[in-house]
Design a protein around this motif. Structure first.
Motif, PDB file in Angstrom:
ATOM      1  N   ARG A 187      19.191  49.168  75.259  1.00 19.03           N
ATOM      2  CA  ARG A 187      19.370  50.444  74.558  1.00 19.03           C
ATOM      3  C   ARG A 187      20.002  50.266  73.189  1.00 19.03           C
ATOM      4  NH1 ARG A 187      24.500  53.117  77.887  1.00 19.03           N
ATOM      5  NH2 ARG A 187      26.122  52.077  76.655  1.00 19.03           N
ATOM      6  N   ASP A 188      20.705  49.156  72.973  1.00 19.51           N
ATOM      7  CA  ASP A 188      21.453  48.999  71.727  1.00 19.51           C
ATOM      8  C   ASP A 188      20.728  48.172  70.673  1.00 19.51           C
ATOM      9  OD1 ASP A 188      23.862  50.411  72.592  1.00 19.51           O
ATOM     10  OD2 ASP A 188      24.142  48.729  73.966  1.00 19.51           O
ATOM     11  N   VAL A 189      19.444  47.882  70.907  1.00 20.43           N
ATOM     12  CA  VAL A 189      18.722  47.043  69.950  1.00 20.43           C
ATOM     13  C   VAL A 189      18.082  47.859  68.826  1.00 20.43           C
ATOM     14  CG1 VAL A 189      18.296  45.294  71.716  1.00 20.43           C
ATOM     15  CG2 VAL A 189      16.551  47.028  71.252  1.00 20.43           C
ATOM     16  N   SER A 190      18.080  49.181  68.956  1.00 22.57           N
ATOM     17  CA  SER A 190      17.553  50.025  67.886  1.00 22.57           C
ATOM     18  C   SER A 190      18.145  51.417  68.010  1.00 22.57           C
ATOM     19  CB  SER A 190      16.019  50.106  67.949  1.00 22.57           C
ATOM     20  OG  SER A 190      15.597  50.897  69.045  1.00 22.57           O
ATOM     21  N   ALA A 191      18.120  52.146  66.901  1.00 21.19           N
ATOM     22  CA  ALA A 191      18.615  53.526  66.924  1.00 21.19           C
ATOM     23  C   ALA A 191      17.763  54.386  67.850  1.00 21.19           C
ATOM     24  CB  ALA A 191      18.610  54.096  65.502  1.00 21.19           C
ATOM     25  N   GLU A 192      16.447  54.127  67.861  1.00 20.72           N
ATOM     26  CA  GLU A 192      15.539  54.910  68.692  1.00 20.72           C
ATOM     27  C   GLU A 192      15.801  54.670  70.176  1.00 20.72           C
ATOM     28  OE1 GLU A 192      14.170  54.258  64.695  1.00 20.72           O
ATOM     29  OE2 GLU A 192      14.599  52.795  66.286  1.00 20.72           O
ATOM     30  N   ALA A 193      15.993  53.400  70.551  1.00 15.79           N
ATOM     31  CA  ALA A 193      16.251  53.068  71.952  1.00 15.79           C
ATOM     32  C   ALA A 193      17.568  53.658  72.421  1.00 15.79           C
ATOM     33  CB  ALA A 193      16.251  51.550  72.147  1.00 15.79           C
ATOM     34  N   VAL A 231      32.384  44.338  65.742  1.00 19.16           N
ATOM     35  CA  VAL A 231      31.116  43.902  66.337  1.00 19.16           C
ATOM     36  C   VAL A 231      30.858  44.824  67.526  1.00 19.16           C
ATOM     37  CG1 VAL A 231      29.815  42.044  67.421  1.00 19.16           C
ATOM     38  CG2 VAL A 231      31.489  41.506  65.635  1.00 19.16           C
ATOM     39  N   SER A 232      29.858  45.687  67.416  1.00 20.18           N
ATOM     40  CA  SER A 232      29.660  46.712  68.430  1.00 20.18           C
ATOM     41  C   SER A 232      28.200  46.847  68.830  1.00 20.18           C
ATOM     42  CB  SER A 232      30.156  48.064  67.897  1.00 20.18           C
ATOM     43  OG  SER A 232      29.940  49.098  68.835  1.00 20.18           O
ATOM     44  N   ASP A 233      27.975  46.988  70.135  1.00 24.56           N
ATOM     45  CA  ASP A 233      26.675  47.403  70.642  1.00 24.56           C
ATOM     46  C   ASP A 233      26.593  48.915  70.465  1.00 24.56           C
ATOM     47  OD1 ASP A 233      25.913  44.870  71.346  1.00 24.56           O
ATOM     48  OD2 ASP A 233      26.343  45.100  73.477  1.00 24.56           O
ATOM     49  N   VAL A 293      29.316  44.737  62.063  1.00 21.95           N
ATOM     50  CA  VAL A 293      28.115  44.224  62.717  1.00 21.95           C
ATOM     51  C   VAL A 293      27.714  45.209  63.810  1.00 21.95           C
ATOM     52  CG1 VAL A 293      27.084  42.345  64.029  1.00 21.95           C
ATOM     53  CG2 VAL A 293      28.712  41.835  62.193  1.00 21.95           C
ATOM     54  N   HIS A 294      26.644  45.968  63.528  1.00 20.41           N
ATOM     55  CA  HIS A 294      26.112  46.933  64.479  1.00 20.41           C
ATOM     56  C   HIS A 294      24.884  46.310  65.143  1.00 20.41           C
ATOM     57  CE1 HIS A 294      27.895  49.454  61.156  1.00 20.41           C
ATOM     58  NE2 HIS A 294      28.529  49.970  62.208  1.00 20.41           N
ATOM     59  N   SER A 295      24.856  46.330  66.469  1.00 24.31           N
ATOM     60  CA  SER A 295      23.770  45.659  67.185  1.00 24.31           C
ATOM     61  C   SER A 295      22.396  46.164  66.760  1.00 24.31           C
ATOM     62  CB  SER A 295      23.956  45.853  68.699  1.00 24.31           C
ATOM     63  OG  SER A 295      23.899  47.228  69.050  1.00 24.31           O
ATOM     64  N   TYR A 296      22.270  47.486  66.558  1.00 17.31           N
ATOM     65  CA  TYR A 296      20.946  48.037  66.263  1.00 17.31           C
ATOM     66  C   TYR A 296      20.395  47.512  64.946  1.00 17.31           C
ATOM     67  CZ  TYR A 296      22.578  51.359  62.680  1.00 17.31           C
ATOM     68  OH  TYR A 296      23.084  51.926  61.541  1.00 17.31           O
ATOM     69  N   GLU A 346      21.864  42.426  71.119  1.00 18.75           N
ATOM     70  CA  GLU A 346      23.053  42.941  71.782  1.00 18.75           C
ATOM     71  C   GLU A 346      24.003  41.794  72.104  1.00 18.75           C
ATOM     72  OE1 GLU A 346      21.468  46.654  74.493  1.00 18.75           O
ATOM     73  OE2 GLU A 346      20.894  44.651  75.146  1.00 18.75           O
ATOM     74  N   LYS A 347      25.293  42.121  72.182  1.00 17.44           N
ATOM     75  CA  LYS A 347      26.244  41.137  72.690  1.00 17.44           C
ATOM     76  C   LYS A 347      25.849  40.748  74.117  1.00 17.44           C
ATOM     77  CE  LYS A 347      29.670  43.989  71.804  1.00 17.44           C
ATOM     78  NZ  LYS A 347      31.018  44.584  71.674  1.00 17.44           N
ATOM     79  N   PRO A 348      26.006  39.507  74.509  1.00 10.68           N
ATOM     80  CA  PRO A 348      26.756  38.433  73.845  1.00 10.68           C
ATOM     81  C   PRO A 348      25.914  37.502  72.981  1.00 10.68           C
ATOM     82  CG  PRO A 348      26.269  37.768  76.071  1.00 10.68           C
ATOM     83  CD  PRO A 348      25.656  39.137  75.895  1.00 10.68           C
ATOM     84  N   ASP A 349      24.868  37.980  72.333  1.00 10.89           N
ATOM     85  CA  ASP A 349      24.073  37.137  71.457  1.00 10.89           C
ATOM     86  C   ASP A 349      24.985  36.478  70.421  1.00 10.89           C
ATOM     87  OD1 ASP A 349      22.319  35.990  69.659  1.00 10.89           O
ATOM     88  OD2 ASP A 349      20.989  37.723  69.553  1.00 10.89           O
ATOM     89  N   PRO A 350      25.033  35.151  70.360  1.00 10.46           N
ATOM     90  CA  PRO A 350      25.903  34.481  69.389  1.00 10.46           C
ATOM     91  C   PRO A 350      25.634  34.899  67.952  1.00 10.46           C
ATOM     92  CG  PRO A 350      25.066  32.905  70.993  1.00 10.46           C
ATOM     93  CD  PRO A 350      24.317  34.189  71.222  1.00 10.46           C
ATOM     94  N   LEU A 351      24.396  35.328  67.666  1.00  7.31           N
ATOM     95  CA  LEU A 351      24.049  35.740  66.309  1.00  7.31           C
ATOM     96  C   LEU A 351      25.012  36.788  65.773  1.00  7.31           C
ATOM     97  CD1 LEU A 351      20.519  36.743  65.033  1.00  7.31           C
ATOM     98  CD2 LEU A 351      22.392  38.395  64.882  1.00  7.31           C
ATOM     99  N   LEU A 352      25.389  37.744  66.615  1.00 10.58           N
ATOM    100  CA  LEU A 352      26.234  38.851  66.163  1.00 10.58           C
ATOM    101  C   LEU A 352      27.635  38.371  65.789  1.00 10.58           C
ATOM    102  CD1 LEU A 352      25.150  41.510  68.819  1.00 10.58           C
ATOM    103  CD2 LEU A 352      24.272  41.225  66.498  1.00 10.58           C
ATOM    104  N   PHE A 353      28.216  37.555  66.653  1.00 13.94           N
ATOM    105  CA  PHE A 353      29.568  37.054  66.381  1.00 13.94           C
ATOM    106  C   PHE A 353      29.583  36.121  65.174  1.00 13.94           C
ATOM    107  CE2 PHE A 353      29.272  37.570  71.101  1.00 13.94           C
ATOM    108  CZ  PHE A 353      30.065  38.697  71.199  1.00 13.94           C
ATOM    109  N   ARG A 354      28.591  35.267  65.092  1.00 11.75           N
ATOM    110  CA  ARG A 354      28.551  34.313  63.985  1.00 11.75           C
ATOM    111  C   ARG A 354      28.291  34.999  62.662  1.00 11.75           C
ATOM    112  NH1 ARG A 354      25.074  29.935  67.513  1.00 11.75           N
ATOM    113  NH2 ARG A 354      26.844  29.078  68.698  1.00 11.75           N
TER     114      ARG A 354
END
Length: 229
Positions: free
Chosen positions: A68-74, A129-131, A153-156, A161-169
């Protein structure tokens, strides 16, 4: 002769989750009354709140929550599907979702502001860093807390989504911070604690704090900016 490893290097940056960590949204009872625009007696409210809880097991709602947190629409689809699973709330599902995005419906925990100030005064770089499905900066600005942060860092926006390392890095790069000297603070063991998989340290708060309560964020200051001695 073996030598003991030295202490870990001091923390130079702190990343925070949003909901359940620094802020909490207003109660569903208050939000439902505002959305319906009419008095709701306790019996009717109990039925609607029970309906929301039961709705989390509805197959259509369960499916809507995935990624649900991968896009604004979802994100919008996930929450409006859930709200509409309660017949009495179907007509105000969009209103309830609009509340979720509205800064005035979010309440900082009682120790949020003082904690951020103490960390900033200690010279630490701070990030979020937020989903989530929308930009959080207006909410922080509404409560006078946005100036503490140098990374958002907004997941959308990253379609992950967390815990994807991409977001933290990504947050660490924006702050110019080494992951090994960065602390992630949140309330979800798998998502926020998963920052350890990206080389960060992690501190997970217990869930369930009510809006405006003390959150126990002083522990973050002790971990990230301990005083002398």
């Amino acid at each position: 002769m073996s030598t003991r490893p030295g202490p870990p290097p001091p923390v130079r940056a702190v990343l925070f989750d949003f909901s359940g960590t620094l802020f909490q949204v207003g109660t569903y009872a208050d939000r439902i009354r505002a959305a319906l625009g009419r008095p709701v007696d306790e019996a009717a409210m109990d039925l609607m709140l029970s309906g929301l809880e039961a709705g989390l097991s509805d197959p259509a709602v369960v499916v809507a929550q995935r990624a649900r947190d991968v896009s604004a629409e979802a994100h919008r689809h996930a929450f409006t599907t859930w709200y509409a699973s309660v017949p009495e709330l179907a007509e105000v599902a969009e209103v309830l979702y609009g509340q979720l995005r509205s800064p005035e419906h979010w309440v900082p925990y009682a120790d949020t502001g003082t904690t951020l100030a103490r960390l900033a005064d200690a010279g630490l770089a701070l990030g979020v860093v937020s989903d989530v499905g929308w930009d959080l900066r207006p909410t922080f600005a509404h409560h006078g807390l946005d100036h503490f942060f140098s990374s958002w860092v907004h997941s959308y926006e990253h379609r992950s989504e967390k815990p994807d390392p991409l977001l933290f890095r990504h947050a660490c790069r924006e702050l110019g911070a080494d992951p090994s000297r960065t602390l992630m603070v949140g309330d979800h063991p798998a998502k926020d604690g998963g920052a350890a998989g990206a080389g960060l340290r992690a501190y997970v708060l217990p869930a369930g704090a009510s809006p405006g309560a003390w959150r126990g964020l002083d522990a973050v200051v002790r971990l990230a900016a301990p005083g002398p001695g």
